[in-house]
Scaffold this active site. Structure first.
Site, PDB file in Angstrom:
ATOM      1  N   THR A  24       0.838  -1.211   0.000  1.00  0.00           N
ATOM      2  CA  THR A  24       0.000   0.000   0.000  1.00  0.00           C
ATOM      3  C   THR A  24       0.873   1.262   0.000  1.00  0.00           C
ATOM      4  O   THR A  24       2.092   1.194   0.219  1.00  0.00           O
ATOM      5  CB  THR A  24      -0.881   0.073   1.276  1.00  0.00           C
ATOM      6  OG1 THR A  24      -0.023   0.192   2.424  1.00  0.00           O
ATOM      7  CG2 THR A  24      -1.775  -1.142   1.427  1.00  0.00           C
ATOM      8  N   ARG A  46       1.105  -7.737   6.547  1.00  0.00           N
ATOM      9  CA  ARG A  46       0.270  -8.764   7.190  1.00  0.00           C
ATOM     10  C   ARG A  46      -0.822  -9.296   6.268  1.00  0.00           C
ATOM     11  O   ARG A  46      -1.190 -10.458   6.346  1.00  0.00           O
ATOM     12  CB  ARG A  46      -0.376  -8.187   8.464  1.00  0.00           C
ATOM     13  CG  ARG A  46       0.611  -7.851   9.546  1.00  0.00           C
ATOM     14  CD  ARG A  46      -0.024  -6.945  10.580  1.00  0.00           C
ATOM     15  NE  ARG A  46      -0.473  -5.686   9.989  1.00  0.00           N
ATOM     16  CZ  ARG A  46      -1.103  -4.718  10.655  1.00  0.00           C
ATOM     17  NH1 ARG A  46      -1.359  -4.873  11.943  1.00  0.00           N
ATOM     18  NH2 ARG A  46      -1.462  -3.606  10.049  1.00  0.00           N
ATOM     19  N   PHE A 104      -1.211   6.184  15.029  1.00  0.00           N
ATOM     20  CA  PHE A 104      -2.509   6.873  15.124  1.00  0.00           C
ATOM     21  C   PHE A 104      -2.346   8.026  16.095  1.00  0.00           C
ATOM     22  O   PHE A 104      -1.443   8.009  16.931  1.00  0.00           O
ATOM     23  CB  PHE A 104      -3.625   5.910  15.565  1.00  0.00           C
ATOM     24  CG  PHE A 104      -3.286   5.089  16.774  1.00  0.00           C
ATOM     25  CD1 PHE A 104      -3.354   5.625  18.050  1.00  0.00           C
ATOM     26  CD2 PHE A 104      -2.866   3.774  16.633  1.00  0.00           C
ATOM     27  CE1 PHE A 104      -3.019   4.869  19.162  1.00  0.00           C
ATOM     28  CE2 PHE A 104      -2.530   3.010  17.736  1.00  0.00           C
ATOM     29  CZ  PHE A 104      -2.606   3.550  19.011  1.00  0.00           C
ATOM     30  N   TYR A 154       9.665  14.060  12.628  1.00  0.00           N
ATOM     31  CA  TYR A 154       9.581  14.177  14.096  1.00  0.00           C
ATOM     32  C   TYR A 154      10.452  13.132  14.807  1.00  0.00           C
ATOM     33  O   TYR A 154      10.458  13.079  16.028  1.00  0.00           O
ATOM     34  CB  TYR A 154       8.126  14.224  14.594  1.00  0.00           C
ATOM     35  CG  TYR A 154       7.218  13.061  14.250  1.00  0.00           C
ATOM     36  CD1 TYR A 154       7.470  11.777  14.721  1.00  0.00           C
ATOM     37  CD2 TYR A 154       6.074  13.284  13.497  1.00  0.00           C
ATOM     38  CE1 TYR A 154       6.619  10.730  14.433  1.00  0.00           C
ATOM     39  CE2 TYR A 154       5.209  12.240  13.202  1.00  0.00           C
ATOM     40  CZ  TYR A 154       5.494  10.955  13.676  1.00  0.00           C
ATOM     41  OH  TYR A 154       4.641   9.911  13.396  1.00  0.00           O
ATOM     42  N   LYS A 169      10.377   5.917  15.737  1.00  0.00           N
ATOM     43  CA  LYS A 169      11.113   6.433  14.577  1.00  0.00           C
ATOM     44  C   LYS A 169      12.462   7.000  15.029  1.00  0.00           C
ATOM     45  O   LYS A 169      13.461   6.896  14.310  1.00  0.00           O
ATOM     46  CB  LYS A 169      10.305   7.503  13.847  1.00  0.00           C
ATOM     47  CG  LYS A 169       9.010   6.987  13.191  1.00  0.00           C
ATOM     48  CD  LYS A 169       9.279   6.167  11.942  1.00  0.00           C
ATOM     49  CE  LYS A 169       7.998   5.935  11.139  1.00  0.00           C
ATOM     50  NZ  LYS A 169       8.215   5.097   9.959  1.00  0.00           N
ATOM     51  N   PRO A 197       4.704  15.452   4.739  1.00  0.00           N
ATOM     52  CA  PRO A 197       3.388  14.919   4.375  1.00  0.00           C
ATOM     53  C   PRO A 197       3.281  14.461   2.914  1.00  0.00           C
ATOM     54  O   PRO A 197       3.504  15.254   2.002  1.00  0.00           O
ATOM     55  CB  PRO A 197       2.435  16.086   4.638  1.00  0.00           C
ATOM     56  CG  PRO A 197       3.282  17.303   4.675  1.00  0.00           C
ATOM     57  CD  PRO A 197       4.648  16.884   5.092  1.00  0.00           C
TER      58      PRO A 197
END
Ligand code: HXC
Ligand code: NAP
Length: 291
Positions: A24, A46, A104, A154, A169, A197
């Protein structure tokens, strides 16, 4: 120009590259470009059904060969199986792109211990598992190779509301720089990309749910006033993982239109001052000469 393919057609010819989270989003975009540059591709995540569908699409679009192997990167034995299957199919593996992630938004105090460790396990432990399994193999076989880790900006600064991801990260970035030195002697280069982004369904559904996507429009945070195009990330990834980047080791490259620096510079907020006001401010600051 930035959304055009950049490298020469055979830049990855004969290489086999494994992309985690390759079914994806950005993993799919980078993998597709690797194929166009002549690589054999292994994609893993997965969801076997998603992988199979993507593999078929990729082969149709590029004419290349794609092996899809389901694997949860949190499980070391499953990662070893991806390596074994890749070698069985293509004979060797030359590159690893640690791209799989979980994330999330949430106030940290609302997270259960399991929620926190779920993200750490996918991002940090998953990248460690893949790096360790593949690294051991390359060192044993005396084979040079290239590891590319997808982090975030970040990872440098930390970020509120995505604290497990920031911790993980940051850890992946530390691993990148550490192994660049330790495994350089084996001919294994380790680098990272910190994307700003780049719209994907996976990230946007979890980081900008509901009307947050409009209220918190990322392009307003970027000095270049736009979000990233998948192809420009793919261009950078293909270069870094290829032999053309043979002297680049231990580097992290931000590709974010200047987003993270905009948040960092103390006076960057002066962007809000209209042009007309600068004459007045110039007079005032010049007259402060003698004070
Ligand atoms: C609070 C949450 C939560 C939420 C899950 N949990 N979602 N807690 N807020 N929104 C908690 C669950 O209640 C559970 O804790 C624990 O987390 C594990 O949840 P599961 O659903 O069982 O986990 P799992 O099935 O392994 O799924 C992992 C996942 C999911 C991370 C939660 O979102 C996922 O599969 N993500 C993969 C893709 C992804 O995240 N892509 C975005 C990458 S974007 P309890 O205590 O109840 O058991 C990215 C970009 C960064 O990284 C920068 C962008 C600019
Ligand atoms: P995405 O489409 O959700 O990609 C995440 C991938 O990771 C999915 O394919 C998912 O597949 C896989 N994955 C998740 N948990 C896994 C596990 N336990 N084992 C194996 N695979 C797993 O989101 P994306 O935006 O393309 O993100 C790709 C990478 O870019 C991530 O590292 C992300 O942190 C980074 N990044 C993205 C942005 C952005 O703006 N999009 C910005 C900075 C960094 P399954 O669900 O099938 O497992």
């Amino acid at each position: 120009m930035y959304n055009q393919p950049m490298l020469r057609d055979d830049a990855l010819k004969g290489k086999t590259i494994v992309v985690t989270g390759g079914g994806t989003g950005l993993g799919k975009a980078m993998g597709t470009y690797f194929l166009k540059l002549g690589a054999n591709l292994v994609i893993t995540s997965r969801k076997a059904d998603v992988l199979e569908k993507t593999a078929a699409e990729m082969e149709k679009e590029t004419g290349g060969r794609v092996l899809a192997v389901a694997c949860d990167v949190r499980e070391y034995e499953q990662v070893e199986n991806v390596l074994a299957e890749a070698i069985k199919t293509f004979g060797r593996v030359d590159g690893l792109l640690n791209n799989a992630a979980g994330n999330f938004i949430s106030p940290t105090e609302r997270l259960s211990a399991n929620a926190f460790s779920t993200v750490i396990d996918i991002v940090l432990k998953g990248s460690v598992n893949c790096t360790l399994a593949f690294g051991k193999h390359w060192i044993k076989e005396k084979q040079s190779a290239s590891i590319l880790n997808i982090v975030t900006t970040y990872a440098f600064t930390g970020s509120a509301y995505v604290v497990p991801s920031a911790c993980a990260k940051g850890g992946v970035l530390a691993m990148t720089r550490s192994l660049a030195v330790e495994w350089g002697k084996y001919g294994i280069r380790t680098n990272a990309i910190a994307p700003g982004p780049f719209p994907t369904k996976g990230a946007w559904d979890r980081l900008l749910p509901g009307d947050l996507a409009e209220k918190f429009d990322f392009k307003n945070r970027v000095p270049l006033k736009r979000v990233g195009e998948h192809q420009e990330l793919a261009n950078l990834a293909a270069f870094l993982i290829s032999d053309f980047a043979g002297y680049i080791n231990g580097e992290v490259i931000s590709i974010d239109g200047g987003e993270w620096l905009q948040g960092a510079g103390q006076f960057n907020g002066l962007e809000a001052i209209p042009n007309e006001m600068w004459d007045m401010f110039a007079q005032m600051t010049k007259s402060a000469k003698g004070s």
